[in-house]
Design an enzyme around this catalytic site. Sequence first.
Site, PDB file in Angstrom:
ATOM      1  N   SER A  95      39.040  48.682  33.178  1.00  0.00           N
ATOM      2  CA  SER A  95      38.298  47.711  33.963  1.00  0.00           C
ATOM      3  C   SER A  95      39.251  46.732  34.649  1.00  0.00           C
ATOM      4  O   SER A  95      40.158  47.149  35.359  1.00  0.00           O
ATOM      5  CB  SER A  95      37.280  47.001  33.066  1.00  0.00           C
ATOM      6  OG  SER A  95      36.348  46.264  33.810  1.00  0.00           O
ATOM      7  N   ASP A 217      28.160  54.179  36.830  1.00  0.00           N
ATOM      8  CA  ASP A 217      28.788  52.983  36.267  1.00  0.00           C
ATOM      9  C   ASP A 217      28.281  51.785  37.068  1.00  0.00           C
ATOM     10  O   ASP A 217      28.598  51.644  38.251  1.00  0.00           O
ATOM     11  CB  ASP A 217      30.311  53.115  36.368  1.00  0.00           C
ATOM     12  CG  ASP A 217      31.062  51.942  35.765  1.00  0.00           C
ATOM     13  OD1 ASP A 217      30.440  50.898  35.476  1.00  0.00           O
ATOM     14  OD2 ASP A 217      32.293  52.063  35.584  1.00  0.00           O
ATOM     15  N   HIS A 245      30.442  52.053  31.635  1.00  0.00           N
ATOM     16  CA  HIS A 245      31.704  51.435  32.056  1.00  0.00           C
ATOM     17  C   HIS A 245      32.815  51.560  31.020  1.00  0.00           C
ATOM     18  O   HIS A 245      33.921  51.092  31.271  1.00  0.00           O
ATOM     19  CB  HIS A 245      31.444  49.953  32.367  1.00  0.00           C
ATOM     20  CG  HIS A 245      32.571  49.265  33.072  1.00  0.00           C
ATOM     21  ND1 HIS A 245      33.091  49.721  34.279  1.00  0.00           N
ATOM     22  CD2 HIS A 245      33.294  48.153  32.738  1.00  0.00           C
ATOM     23  CE1 HIS A 245      34.076  48.917  34.652  1.00  0.00           C
ATOM     24  NE2 HIS A 245      34.218  47.962  33.743  1.00  0.00           N
TER      25      HIS A 245
END
Length: 267
Positions: A95, A217, A245
């Site tokens: 991320s 996502d 995610h």
Amino acid sequence: MDIVRRNNVTVTGNPQGRVVVLAHGFGCDQNMWRLTVPALAEDHQVVLFDYVGSGRSEPSAFSAERYASLDGYARDVLEVCEALDLRDAVFVGHSVSAMIGVLAAGLAPERIGALVMVAPSPRYIDDDGYRGGFSAEDIEELLDSLESNYLGWSAAMAPVIMGNAERPQLGEELKNSFCATDPDMARVFARTTFLSDSREDLKKVAVPTLVLECTQDVIAPREVGAFVHRAVPGSTLVTLDATGHCPHLSAPEATNQAITAFLADLR
């Protein structure tokens, strides 16, 4: 302050192998990589750590000013690399950590020799000709909710971020991770994360790069993965058979296979 203690650094795996640094995302800690470490440890030395303000890092080291930009987190990465004298490491960032890795590699290319971006997003807010997945109003609403009631936000958002509603234990784990983070420190990291724009930095990446995206996502839609792939010269894009995610938790086999194949190609 001792950096190893400050960032709760853990070193495991094969000391003769190439170093792989695993970096967690917002609201998480190094425990989120527990299903990835065994796949890497036989052939690689694996370094894990917690950003200041996360996990079991040293809370007294937190500075709202330092961590108001991704550069502060990139400095954490480089200070860990310096403390362990890491060179030519492979940085695996989940991320927002994918962008932190981009910044760190740019600042100290001798330390980081390759990047793996897991569900990356260089900008979360939509822009002209760019879809990040959120409007500016969406992000302000998200941040206002987080700042006014962090525990309530965590309970509501963790299952959405994780996806995989048929496996509620995954969302529960992410919620527990969020809730274990100091709310004041989390607010700073959240604002830094969701208001960041690293699109121009992607063009400067000069190391082999693997981009991993999921089929669905809500935080980093497929358009974002395609953008990152186009922006990073010579990068490889792999679409995992995974949703949500956090594919290293929801689809560890597919995630690990993609990472280990990339590492093998680097030899």
